[in-house]
Design an enzyme around this catalytic site. Structure first.
Site, short mmCIF file in Angstrom:
data_model
loop_
_atom_site.label_atom_id
_atom_site.label_comp_id
_atom_site.label_asym_id
_atom_site.label_seq_id
_atom_site.Cartn_x
_atom_site.Cartn_y
_atom_site.Cartn_z
N ARG A 83 -18.75 -2.02 2.07
CA ARG A 83 -18.94 -3.38 1.58
C ARG A 83 -20.42 -3.65 1.29
NH1 ARG A 83 -19.56 -8.94 3.00
NH2 ARG A 83 -20.42 -8.46 5.03
N GLU A 124 0.81 -1.22 0.00
CA GLU A 124 0.00 0.00 0.00
C GLU A 124 0.84 1.27 0.00
OE1 GLU A 124 -0.36 -2.54 2.13
OE2 GLU A 124 -2.19 -3.46 1.33
N PHE A 156 -6.14 0.06 5.13
CA PHE A 156 -4.79 0.00 4.57
C PHE A 156 -4.43 1.30 3.84
CE2 PHE A 156 -6.31 -4.58 4.09
CZ PHE A 156 -5.94 -4.90 5.37
#
Lengths: 272, 327
Positions: free
Chosen positions: B177, B68, B93
């Protein structure tokens, strides 16, 4: 600008740049003299002898100073290239000066991207190389890394990326001066076998004397031959190079010289 | 701008869209319109939905692997090289692991990088506390130059992504999500620094971001049945915050509730309380996760456990109203 490839002329330019570096840091009262002096020949040789500045029909190459604390060396080179008046060098680190303690693109044109926090410049150089490839401009990308800097994990993430994307138009120079803030690199965190590490990551490696302009130019030209593999010039240097009392001294990582030290340095760096 | 929606409701048949899927679709569309758009991911392109772009424009898609920090640096370089990079990974992240890369290069350099981070908040669910970003908005909000956006539904996601592609500067967008109920019409437009009033009311203001906007509307409907009138705000542009709308709502209703799928510090509640403290203090009840990490569970179990349901918002509105009356 026609490239300067005569080693004698490059050495003379590097001598002047070293004087600028010592003068700037002495006047500022702080700054990274050791790592600026160790990188002086690399930067002078690259900027005057190899990097294309985009004049006329040639493309403009990119440069990223990943070891941002060598800013004084970069500033001295940019001033001599005409990016700003040389008098401005004496404003290094002062309030309101475009010559920030670490290079900042927001303050100074000629700096591509802000650096200073170590380990990040190689990723940025990769991004520049990908952009250049997409645009089909034929630009090359150069980046200067410190040796202590490659202790950062991100360097090795980026090393993988450069090899994976076959960035043959990317060249890194590694200023292997063997010292970092807390001591010798071999004592703080061992780096060797450094050339093998880069080769294992899919890079071409050229090891050269980082104070020999002819060797630097030859090394760069060799690395640029392979269009598929990124290359790294593993440049063996001496921290504080050019001033006997600074050379290979841990102390002169980030300390300005005293008046006595400054006078001696300027004497040693005076015209031959 | 008052929306048409009164209460999203939990009635069956309510239309839902996923903000991450709408991001992926919009990015693929934009890819065909603007050849300068490039996309980067760190081995999560299926989850972040950047794979939709990758399939269409593989030469402009760069997977850097599970890295990342390199993701953000490479995106920065592409921006300096004149491209418009969208960099995606999970929110924890992006904002967490690569925070200092974002700070040093992207924010400090005011680079044209769009960070679109999926899996924000508790509704990540079963993956547990390690993967539930409850700090990302705070981490991004403290960065000078950074724009921070949290879409409330699919149409707003599409509008934000299109806007971000045209805006010159760093942007952080949090997607989720879970699919959310659709609140806005398909042609919804996004305007930087503007919140929206989704429901007018006079007794208390309920201000949300993300999925919580829908919950605020549900809570407002319940409050109405109790004879209380709640104004509902979508403050999806967390930074720069629509402080004028916050101020006007504070003056109009005299009590506020903030709701976010985020730690109660550093995000929406903090941003609102900064405005109120500086300009017009009124009672504010801040709903969010209180100085604690998440855990595994179904999204609805987690929202209930951490006090982020419409019923919790109703209870917070009552507390705010009691404090208002006690003044």
């Amino acid at each position: 600008m026609e490239p300067i490839t005569d080693p004698g002329r490059l050495r003379e330019l590097a001598r002047q740049v070293r004087r600028d570096i010592v003068e700037m840091i002495y006047r500022a009262g702080s700054g990274h003299v050791g790592g600026s002096l160790s990188a002086a020949d690399l930067l002078v040789t690259l900027f005057f002898g190899r990097l294309r500045h985009g004049n006329g029909h040639e493309p403009r190459d990119y440069f990223v100073l990943s070891k941002g604390h060598a800013a004084p060396a970069l500033y001295a080179v940019l001033a001599r290239l005409g990016h700003f008046p040389p008098e401005q060098l004496l404003t290094l680190r002062r309030f309101g000066s475009p010559l920030q303690g670490h290079p900042d693109s927001g303050w100074l044109a000629g700096v591509e991207v802000p650096t200073g926090s170590l380990g990040q410049g190689l990723s940025v150089a990769n991004g520049l190389a990908l952009a250049a490839r997409l645009r089909g401009t034929g630009q090359r990308v150069y980046v200067l890394l410190g040796d202590g800097e490659v202790q950062e994990g991100q360097i090795w993430e980026a090393a993988m990326t450069a090899a994976h994307y076959r960035l043959g138009h990317l060249t890194a120079m590694l200023d292997r001066n063997r010292l970092q803030i807390d001591g010798r690199t071999r004592e703080v965190m061992r780096l060797e076998p450094l050339a093998d590490k880069w080769r294992a990551f899919g890079w071409q490696v050229q090891e050269v004397d980082g104070h020999d302009p002819a060797a630097i130019l030859t090394g760069l030209r060799e690395l640029e031959k392979d269009p598929e593999r990124p290359g790294i010039l593993l440049a063996h240097t001496v921290k504080g190079k050019g001033v006997s009392i600074f050379e290979d001294q841990v102390k002169f990582h980030g300390v300005a010289p005293t008046t006595e030290e400054y006078e001696q340095a300027m004497q040693e760096l005076s015209a031959p | 701008m008052a929306g048409k929606v009164d209460s999203g409701g939990q009635a069956s048949g309510v239309q839902k869209e996923s903000t991450r899927v709408e991001y992926g679709k919009t990015l693929a569309e934009l890819g065909g319109q603007n050849p300068d758009i490039v996309v980067l991911d760190a081995d999560l392109s299926g989850s972040t939905q950047t794979s939709r772009f990758a399939q269409l424009y593989p030469e402009r898609f760069f997977n850097v692997g599970i890295a990342e920090q390199d993701l953000m640096g490479t995106a920065a370089g592409l921006a300096v090289g004149g491209k418009i990079p969208f960099a995606s990974t999970f929110a924890i992240f992006a904002a967490g692991r690569a925070w200092e890369q974002i700070r040093q290069t992207i924010a400090y350099g005011h680079l044209n990088v769009k960070i679109v981070a999926s899996h924000g908040g508790l509704t990540v669910g079963e993956d547990g506390g390690s993967h539930q970003a409850l700090e990302d908005l705070a981490l991004m909000r403290v960065l000078p130059n950074m724009v921070v956006l949290v879409p409330a539904d699919g149409p707003e996601t599409r509008a934000m992504v299109r806007w971000a592609a045209a805006y010159d500067g760093p942007v952080y967008i949090r997607t989720s999500r879970l699919p959310f109920p659709v609140l806005f019409p398909p042609d919804h437009q996004f305007h930087l620094g503007q919140g929206t009033v989704l429901r007018e009311g006079t007794d208390v203001t309920l201000a949300g971001i993300g999925l919580m906007v829908h919950f605020c509307l549900e809570a407002a409907a319940r409050l109405q049945s109790e004879g209380l009138s709640a104004r509902v705000l979508n403050l999806s542009c967390l930074k720069p915050l629509d402080w004028e709308l916050v101020l006007e709502s504070a003056r109009r209703t005299g009590a506020m509730v903030s709701v976010e799928e985020h730690l109660v510090t550093g995000g929406l509640g903090s941003a609102i309380s900064e405005v109120l403290t500086d300009m017009y203090p009124v009672p504010l009840e801040r709903l969010g996760v209180k100085d604690i990490f998440g855990q595994s569970g179904k999204p609805e179990e987690l929202l209930r456990h951490y006090g982020l349901t419409p019923a919790d918002i109703v209870a917070a509105a009552h507390r705010a109203l009691r404090r208002k009356q006690a003044r």
